[in-house]
Design a protein around this motif. Structure first.
Motif, PDB file in Angstrom:
ATOM      1  N   GLU A  32      -7.707   2.294   5.688  1.00 60.99           N
ATOM      2  CA  GLU A  32      -8.153   0.992   6.217  1.00 60.99           C
ATOM      3  C   GLU A  32      -9.110   0.307   5.250  1.00 60.99           C
ATOM      4  O   GLU A  32      -9.027  -0.904   5.023  1.00 60.99           O
ATOM      5  N   GLU A  33     -10.027   1.091   4.666  1.00 57.10           N
ATOM      6  CA  GLU A  33     -10.997   0.467   3.768  1.00 57.10           C
ATOM      7  C   GLU A  33     -10.326  -0.018   2.489  1.00 57.10           C
ATOM      8  O   GLU A  33     -10.667  -1.084   1.962  1.00 57.10           O
ATOM      9  N   ILE A  34      -9.377   0.761   1.962  1.00 56.86           N
ATOM     10  CA  ILE A  34      -8.652   0.318   0.764  1.00 56.86           C
ATOM     11  C   ILE A  34      -7.997  -1.031   1.019  1.00 56.86           C
ATOM     12  O   ILE A  34      -8.125  -1.969   0.227  1.00 56.86           O
ATOM     13  N   ILE A  35      -7.302  -1.132   2.134  1.00 60.78           N
ATOM     14  CA  ILE A  35      -6.561  -2.352   2.459  1.00 60.78           C
ATOM     15  C   ILE A  35      -7.516  -3.527   2.650  1.00 60.78           C
ATOM     16  O   ILE A  35      -7.274  -4.633   2.151  1.00 60.78           O
ATOM     17  N   ASN A  36      -8.627  -3.298   3.343  1.00 63.36           N
ATOM     18  CA  ASN A  36      -9.573  -4.389   3.604  1.00 63.36           C
ATOM     19  C   ASN A  36     -10.297  -4.841   2.345  1.00 63.36           C
ATOM     20  O   ASN A  36     -10.429  -6.044   2.089  1.00 63.36           O
ATOM     21  N   LEU A  78      -2.112   2.339  -4.955  1.00 56.33           N
ATOM     22  CA  LEU A  78      -1.457   3.645  -4.902  1.00 56.33           C
ATOM     23  C   LEU A  78      -2.488   4.767  -4.850  1.00 56.33           C
ATOM     24  O   LEU A  78      -3.495   4.735  -5.551  1.00 56.33           O
ATOM     25  N   THR A  79      -2.222   5.750  -3.996  1.00 55.00           N
ATOM     26  CA  THR A  79      -3.078   6.931  -3.930  1.00 55.00           C
ATOM     27  C   THR A  79      -2.246   8.103  -3.431  1.00 55.00           C
ATOM     28  O   THR A  79      -1.205   7.912  -2.787  1.00 55.00           O
ATOM     29  N   ALA A  80      -2.738   9.311  -3.726  1.00 54.47           N
ATOM     30  CA  ALA A  80      -2.024  10.513  -3.289  1.00 54.47           C
ATOM     31  C   ALA A  80      -2.602  11.091  -2.007  1.00 54.47           C
ATOM     32  O   ALA A  80      -1.982  11.932  -1.372  1.00 54.47           O
ATOM     33  N   THR A  81      -3.800  10.653  -1.637  1.00 54.11           N
ATOM     34  CA  THR A  81      -4.427  11.238  -0.454  1.00 54.11           C
ATOM     35  C   THR A  81      -5.453  10.287   0.135  1.00 54.11           C
ATOM     36  O   THR A  81      -6.307   9.770  -0.580  1.00 54.11           O
ATOM     37  N   ALA A  82      -5.329  10.030   1.428  1.00 52.87           N
ATOM     38  CA  ALA A  82      -6.303   9.184   2.128  1.00 52.87           C
ATOM     39  C   ALA A  82      -6.078   9.339   3.624  1.00 52.87           C
ATOM     40  O   ALA A  82      -4.952   9.216   4.107  1.00 52.87           O
ATOM     41  N   ASP A  83      -7.166   9.620   4.355  1.00 55.38           N
ATOM     42  CA  ASP A  83      -7.037   9.666   5.805  1.00 55.38           C
ATOM     43  C   ASP A  83      -7.040   8.237   6.352  1.00 55.38           C
ATOM     44  O   ASP A  83      -7.111   7.268   5.594  1.00 55.38           O
ATOM     45  N   GLU A 136      -5.028   5.325  -8.189  1.00 50.05           N
ATOM     46  CA  GLU A 136      -6.138   6.106  -7.617  1.00 50.05           C
ATOM     47  C   GLU A 136      -6.963   5.225  -6.671  1.00 50.05           C
ATOM     48  O   GLU A 136      -8.199   5.190  -6.710  1.00 50.05           O
ATOM     49  N   ALA A 137      -6.257   4.526  -5.792  1.00 43.76           N
ATOM     50  CA  ALA A 137      -6.908   3.497  -4.961  1.00 43.76           C
ATOM     51  C   ALA A 137      -7.935   4.065  -3.991  1.00 43.76           C
ATOM     52  O   ALA A 137      -8.778   3.317  -3.487  1.00 43.76           O
ATOM     53  N   HIS A 138      -7.905   5.374  -3.737  1.00 43.28           N
ATOM     54  CA  HIS A 138      -8.924   5.937  -2.839  1.00 43.28           C
ATOM     55  C   HIS A 138     -10.327   5.799  -3.426  1.00 43.28           C
ATOM     56  O   HIS A 138     -11.320   5.927  -2.704  1.00 43.28           O
ATOM     57  N   PHE A 170       0.873  -1.180   0.000  1.00 42.76           N
ATOM     58  CA  PHE A 170       0.000   0.000   0.000  1.00 42.76           C
ATOM     59  C   PHE A 170       0.901   1.218   0.000  1.00 42.76           C
ATOM     60  O   PHE A 170       1.733   1.390   0.898  1.00 42.76           O
ATOM     61  N   ASN A 171       0.759   2.080  -1.018  1.00 43.88           N
ATOM     62  CA  ASN A 171       1.677   3.210  -1.199  1.00 43.88           C
ATOM     63  C   ASN A 171       0.896   4.516  -1.258  1.00 43.88           C
ATOM     64  O   ASN A 171       0.175   4.780  -2.213  1.00 43.88           O
ATOM     65  N   LEU A 172       1.029   5.322  -0.212  1.00 46.34           N
ATOM     66  CA  LEU A 172       0.414   6.643  -0.185  1.00 46.34           C
ATOM     67  C   LEU A 172       1.529   7.664  -0.394  1.00 46.34           C
ATOM     68  O   LEU A 172       2.385   7.860   0.467  1.00 46.34           O
TER      69      LEU A 172
END
Length: 599
Positions: A182-186, A172-177, A139-141, A36-38
């Motif tokens: 957590e939701e991307i990973i799950n 990969l995403t440029a922005t995620a709180d 754009e994984a967000h 996971f790459n932010l």
């Protein structure tokens, strides 16, 4: 050629060393680990999957939501000598068949595909027949309902883990709180992934916000004063505003084009292509525009309305200055923006939890807009990144706002809301405070209220600022149907003298912040160096037109700047310039050296 990551970085992409944690990320992917790459926009996310795709056997499958940009992404890789292709609905059957056969023949290194296409059974069956090096979810967000660009089809990408359990995936995403991460990973099944969260700092971007609306006139002054010939993006909240703003800027001599979802497809494509290929186009758009655009020389991003949250603001402003050169994030907003966004949230089909989270995120954005401290510090702290020193490159640092004890003003404002039965918007409350007599005041007998005329020590703009800050601080709420201001539980502390409050001072006249003036294109070159830069830029334009690609696909401005300063006169010297790999040196090097020697 030695097929190591560093060698590919040097000889294919033309960069001497890895940035941030690129090397470690690439090593993990090569080892077969999920990642996971932010990483912020312009930080080099693409290399984290492009280089492993070239090292590993098989094809790297890149999931991208941006059909309109796939051709440019493939063109850019092809110019580097990389075998890249895309599959999407814009291609005819024969073309798709050719690409599918190339995949089977192991003759493609990197394939771009939209999620809708990828999830078709025909595509999944094709992928089961070939050797896949990795999956990259760009754009994984978009996976997360908490992400600002949520796309339901992205959640179905969980299917990849089921169908291809042994293929490494990099998201990969440029922005995620935290919640979005957590939701991307799950959802993607990356629970054992290596996690890389980089600094969100974009020091080359100057953040500036006008709390009192300066609107289109202020925007035009900003562009004329600081970016008269530059490429930029202007974001508006509605399609109607997009079209009117673009037309108005065009009437003022600006090369401005509208872009929104309801425009005819041919018009959208034309405007996007002009934006990508020309150096002075201003695109005026809704938030539907911009995700995935790699144009490095966008010198400013302006917002004429509030974005939805800090994540969206950060993502949108991050489209400026991808090349690392000085750029500006400019915003003007009004109380009406707050009401409109809250109405949009309330009328959405989301759950109550979704609405609550969305509202909290909007409140956080309002707090950011009204902050009197360093804006960069506020953004980075929101993303849980410690940043304590003032940045020296935002409006609050360059032109520190004055504050005043606003306790008395707050009590007057809150009392006026209470006395008018919490049934009116900010502008009417201001009229009451200033003792104005008009039809609405008379109709409701508000000239007889005890608070009528008690606020003449402030101007109407100053009172509007007081009400806006009270909303931002949570002392006032807004009725989402009618826009009326409402007292909150928190307001009791002020009315009962239990707390004091500081407000930003609202300037009586709007002034542009003091900024560092920069030469044309914001590139600090000597006169002789600038002559080389302009000659090379003209040559780059010619090559780009011949290839039918954006100029930055040939060379970034930063590469032209390095060429102009270092003036290489041999092919070996040319390869030392960042951004020039073997393929580009062979294709363009002789003419570049010829220009430099001739000046």
């Amino acid at each position: 050629m030695n097929n190591t990551p560093l060698n590919i970085l040097n000889n294919v992409f033309g960069y001497s060393q890895f940035r941030h944690q690129q090397a470690q990320i690439i090593d993990d992917v090569l080892a077969g680990n999920d990642v996971f790459n932010l990483m912020p926009t312009g930080g080099g996310k693409s290399l984290c999957y492009q280089i492993p795709s070239l090292v590993l056997n098989g094809v790297g499958i890149v999931v991208s939501p941006l059909i309109a940009l796939m051709q440019d992404q493939v063109n850019a890789l092809t110019l580097l000598g990389i075998k890249a292709a895309f599959l999407n609905s814009t291609q005819d059957y024969a073309t798709q068949q050719t690409i599918e056969q190339q995949l089977i023949n192991n003759d493609i290194d990197i394939l771009y595909v939209a999620p809708e296409r990828l999830l078709m059974e025909k595509t999944l069956s094709l992928l089961e027949r070939i050797n896949i090096a990795l999956f990259a979810i760009d754009e994984a967000h978009c996976v997360s309902q908490w992400g600002h660009d949520f796309r339901p089809e992205y959640q179905q990408l969980s299917l990849l883990r089921q169908r291809f359990p042994n293929v490494a995936t990099i998201a990969l995403t440029a922005t995620a709180d935290e919640r979005t991460r957590e939701e991307i990973i799950n959802v993607l099944g990356l629970t054992n992934a290596q996690k890389f969260v980089h600094s969100f700092d974009r020091p080359n971007i100057q953040y500036r916000i006008h709390q009192n609306s300066v609107g289109k006139e202020g925007l035009l002054r900003f562009i004329n004063d600081e970016h008269p010939n530059d490429c930029g993006i202007v974001y508006c909240l509605s399609r109607k505003s997009v079209e009117s703003t673009a037309a108005w800027l065009a009437s003022k001599g600006k090369n401005a084009l509208p872009y929104h979802a309801k425009l005819p497809t041919t018009v959208k494509e034309d405007h996007l292509n002009r934006f990508l290929r020309e150096d002075n186009v201003i695109i005026v758009a809704t938030i539907a525009f911009g995700m995935g655009i790699d144009k490095p020389n966008v010198r400013f991003v302006a917002h004429l309305n509030l974005p939805k949250n800090i994540e969206a603001y950060y993502q949108e402003t991050g489209r400026a200055g991808r090349d690392g050169l000085p750029s500006t994030a400019w915003m003007s907003y009004r109380m009406q923006d707050v009401i409109q966004l809250r109405q949009m949230t309330e009328s959405s089909q989301g759950s109550e939890l979704f609405k609550q989270v969305t509202q909290r995120k909007l409140n956080a954005l309002l707090g950011y807009c009204e902050v009197s401290d360093c804006r960069r510090k506020a953004i980075l702290n929101y993303f849980s990144e410690d940043y304590s020193a003032p940045c020296g490159n935002c409006d609050n640092c360059l032109n520190p706002p004055k504050t005043f004890d606003g306790t008395l003003a707050a009590k007057k404002a809150l009392s006026t809301v209470y006395r008018s039965e919490q049934s009116f918007g900010a502008l009417h409350q201001v009229d009451i405070l200033l003792g104005k007599t008009n039809e609405k005041i008379t109709r409701f007998n508000h000239q007889n209220l005890s608070v009528f005329g008690i606020g003449k020590e402030h101007t109407d703009k100053e009172w509007q600022g007081v009400f806006r800050q009270l909303v931002a601080m949570g002392y006032l709420g807004v009725d989402l149907q009618y826009g009326a201001l409402k007292l909150t539980e928190k307001s009791r502390d002020i009315l009962q003298d239990k707390t004091q409050i500081q407000f930003r001072e609202i300037p009586k006249t709007v002034k542009q912040p003091k900024t560092k003036k920069a030469p044309k294109q914001h590139i600090d070159l000597s006169t002789s160096d600038n002559l080389v830069f302009e000659q090379l830029r003209d040559l780059r334009t010619t090559w780009a037109k011949e290839k039918g690609v954006p100029a930055y696909v040939i060379f970034h401005d930063a590469t032209l700047k390095a060429l102009a300063q270092k003036k290489p006169t041999t092919m070996d010297e040319l390869k030392d310039i960042s951004g020039i790999g073997c393929a580009k040196a062979e294709r363009y090097g002789a003419e570049v050296v010829k220009v430099i020697k001739g000046l």
